[in-house]
Design an enzyme around this catalytic site. Structure first.
Site, PDB file in Angstrom:
ATOM      1  N   ASN A 295       3.354  -2.909 -37.054  1.00 54.90           N
ATOM      2  CA  ASN A 295       3.158  -2.544 -38.466  1.00 54.90           C
ATOM      3  C   ASN A 295       3.081  -3.845 -39.262  1.00 54.90           C
ATOM      4  O   ASN A 295       4.098  -4.483 -39.518  1.00 54.90           O
ATOM      5  CB  ASN A 295       4.349  -1.687 -38.919  1.00 54.90           C
ATOM      6  CG  ASN A 295       4.312  -1.391 -40.411  1.00 54.90           C
ATOM      7  OD1 ASN A 295       3.320  -1.637 -41.085  1.00 54.90           O
ATOM      8  ND2 ASN A 295       5.421  -0.865 -40.930  1.00 54.90           N
TER       9      ASN A 295
ATOM     10  N   GLY B  33      13.780  -5.446 -41.075  1.00 53.55           N
ATOM     11  CA  GLY B  33      13.607  -6.788 -41.632  1.00 53.55           C
ATOM     12  C   GLY B  33      14.901  -7.540 -41.878  1.00 53.55           C
ATOM     13  O   GLY B  33      14.912  -8.557 -42.579  1.00 53.55           O
TER      14      GLY B  33
ATOM     15  N   GLU C 143       9.536   2.168 -46.539  1.00 52.79           N
ATOM     16  CA  GLU C 143       9.052   1.387 -47.691  1.00 52.79           C
ATOM     17  C   GLU C 143       8.145   2.237 -48.572  1.00 52.79           C
ATOM     18  O   GLU C 143       8.133   2.078 -49.801  1.00 52.79           O
ATOM     19  CB  GLU C 143       8.345   0.123 -47.175  1.00 52.79           C
ATOM     20  CG  GLU C 143       9.379  -0.882 -46.658  1.00 52.79           C
ATOM     21  CD  GLU C 143       8.887  -1.800 -45.559  1.00 52.79           C
ATOM     22  OE1 GLU C 143       7.669  -1.927 -45.363  1.00 52.79           O
ATOM     23  OE2 GLU C 143       9.748  -2.404 -44.889  1.00 52.79           O
TER      24      GLU C 143
ATOM     25  N   HIS D 223       6.853   5.849 -43.819  1.00 52.23           N
ATOM     26  CA  HIS D 223       7.669   4.649 -43.634  1.00 52.23           C
ATOM     27  C   HIS D 223       8.659   4.541 -44.795  1.00 52.23           C
ATOM     28  O   HIS D 223       8.336   4.893 -45.931  1.00 52.23           O
ATOM     29  CB  HIS D 223       6.769   3.407 -43.575  1.00 52.23           C
ATOM     30  CG  HIS D 223       7.517   2.189 -43.143  1.00 52.23           C
ATOM     31  ND1 HIS D 223       8.294   1.471 -44.020  1.00 52.23           N
ATOM     32  CD2 HIS D 223       7.647   1.587 -41.934  1.00 52.23           C
ATOM     33  CE1 HIS D 223       8.860   0.467 -43.360  1.00 52.23           C
ATOM     34  NE2 HIS D 223       8.473   0.517 -42.092  1.00 52.23           N
TER      35      HIS D 223
ATOM     36  N   LYS E   1       2.337  -4.256 -42.297  1.00 51.83           N
ATOM     37  CA  LYS E   1       2.719  -4.105 -43.711  1.00 51.83           C
ATOM     38  C   LYS E   1       1.689  -4.824 -44.589  1.00 51.83           C
ATOM     39  O   LYS E   1       0.513  -4.839 -44.261  1.00 51.83           O
ATOM     40  CB  LYS E   1       4.152  -4.603 -43.935  1.00 51.83           C
ATOM     41  CG  LYS E   1       5.121  -3.971 -42.923  1.00 51.83           C
ATOM     42  CD  LYS E   1       6.561  -4.208 -43.234  1.00 51.83           C
ATOM     43  CE  LYS E   1       7.415  -3.519 -42.158  1.00 51.83           C
ATOM     44  NZ  LYS E   1       8.849  -3.599 -42.424  1.00 51.83           N
TER      45      LYS E   1
ATOM     46  N   GLU F 102      13.757   4.660 -37.631  1.00 51.60           N
ATOM     47  CA  GLU F 102      13.933   3.327 -38.202  1.00 51.60           C
ATOM     48  C   GLU F 102      15.055   3.346 -39.233  1.00 51.60           C
ATOM     49  O   GLU F 102      14.831   3.720 -40.391  1.00 51.60           O
ATOM     50  CB  GLU F 102      12.647   2.872 -38.904  1.00 51.60           C
ATOM     51  CG  GLU F 102      11.440   2.772 -37.994  1.00 51.60           C
ATOM     52  CD  GLU F 102      10.404   1.818 -38.563  1.00 51.60           C
ATOM     53  OE1 GLU F 102      10.119   0.812 -37.899  1.00 51.60           O
ATOM     54  OE2 GLU F 102       9.915   2.060 -39.684  1.00 51.60           O
TER      55      GLU F 102
ATOM     56  N   SER G 223      14.002  -4.484 -36.701  1.00 47.50           N
ATOM     57  CA  SER G 223      14.436  -5.763 -36.124  1.00 47.50           C
ATOM     58  C   SER G 223      14.321  -5.826 -34.606  1.00 47.50           C
ATOM     59  O   SER G 223      15.144  -6.462 -33.944  1.00 47.50           O
ATOM     60  CB  SER G 223      15.860  -6.098 -36.581  1.00 47.50           C
ATOM     61  OG  SER G 223      15.890  -6.309 -37.995  1.00 47.50           O
TER      62      SER G 223
HETATM   63  P1  PGA Z   1      10.907  -5.076 -38.715  1.00 47.96           P
HETATM   64  O1  PGA Z   1      10.153  -3.818 -39.383  1.00 47.96           O
HETATM   65  O2  PGA Z   1      10.538  -5.061 -37.241  1.00 47.96           O
HETATM   66  O3  PGA Z   1      10.385  -6.263 -39.434  1.00 47.96           O
HETATM   67  O4  PGA Z   1      12.368  -4.852 -38.896  1.00 47.96           O
HETATM   68  C1  PGA Z   1      10.030  -2.601 -38.700  1.00 47.96           C
HETATM   69  C2  PGA Z   1       9.273  -1.619 -39.560  1.00 47.96           C
HETATM   70  O5  PGA Z   1       9.483  -1.581 -40.777  1.00 47.96           O
HETATM   71  O6  PGA Z   1       8.448  -0.851 -39.040  1.00 47.96           O
END
Ligand code: PGA
Length: 244
Positions: A10, A168, A97, A95, A12, A162, A207
């Site tokens: 992803n 992140g 976000e 997601h 983003k 998630e 992560s």
């Molecule tokens: P990350 O993000 O691996 O940077 O923690 C995962 C995600 O949001 O899909």
């Protein structure tokens, strides 16, 4: 039940046209691979060229969102039909976000998933609890409620668990917590879809890095990962794919 693992990147809101160099590196390294499914989800404007560049490479290209309507007056939105027409094979939906930044709720995620399926895209439906919800003992109830509201009527989906607090941050749940949540999600999708629920791939995201991927992917009912930061660099992403 044998499920082909899936590692999905992803990106983003990261990447520019010259980021295709990372994709090309992944394509070069994975040629003739095929031990697991690999998906890269860049921002919308990169999808068509990434599809073009990855033809016959074994890497699928996906989007990070779509609208629920087939077409119409929705300024700034992109339909599932257009994504499919330019060659995308999947779309990340719900997601955390998008749930946070755009106020997306479960019913909207479900409507988008139905639209994605109708267009022939594989929805990757994201669920996950906040840190406060985990601390108060509500993680499982939160995730199961999100699932209940977000899943479409047919079983052709992937689910990504998630935890919001793990995205992140470099923090990852205990393996036993991932195992317990994936077990609960498996029970929920089997309860909903019957035997077809056993074929649904359940990804862990939050992560995942080259250093922890093998351990996480070895957990029962973890069928791969949804990878954010570590999917932007070919070397890291390839190491995670190798771990799947
Ligand atoms: P990350 O993000 O691996 O940077 O923690 C995962 C995600 O949001 O899909």
């Amino acid at each position: 039940m044998n499920r082909t693992p899936l590692v999905a990147g992803n990106w983003k809101m990261n990447g520019l046209p010259d980021s295709a160099a990372e994709l090309h590196k992944m394509i070069g390294a994975l040629k003739g691979g095929g031990h697991c499914d690999v998906l890269v989800c860049p921002p919308f404007p990169l999808i068509a060229t990434f599809v073009h560049d990855s033809v016959d490479s074994g890497i699928g290209i996906g989007a990070q969102d779509c609208h629920f309507a087939e077409a119409g007056a929705h300024t700034g939105d992109v339909s599932a039909a257009l994504l499919a027409a330019v060659g995308a094979s999947a779309v990340i939906l719900g997601h955390s976000e998008r749930r946070a930044d755009h106020g997306e709720g479960d019913a909207l995620v479900k409507a988008k998933a139905e639209a994605a399926l109708a267009a022939g895209l594989m929805p990757v439906i994201c669920v996950g609890e906040t840190e406060a919800q985990r601390d108060s003992g509500d993680a499982e109830a939160t995730v199961l409620a999100q699932l209940d509201g977000s899943l479409p009527d047919s079983a052709g989906v992937v689910v990504a668990y998630e935890p919001v607090w793990a995205i992140g941050t470099g923090r990852v749940p205990e393996n036993s917590d991932i195992a317990a949540m994936h077990h609960a999600i498996r029970q929920a999708v089997v309860g909903r879809y019957g035997d077809a629920g056993r074929a649904i791939r359940l990804l862990y995201g939050g992560s995942v890095k080259p250093g922890n991927a093998k351990e996480i992917f070895a957990i029962e009912d973890v069928d791969g990962g949804l990878i954010g930061g570590a999917s932007l660099k070919a070397d890291d992403f390839l190491a995670i794919v190798a771990a799947a």
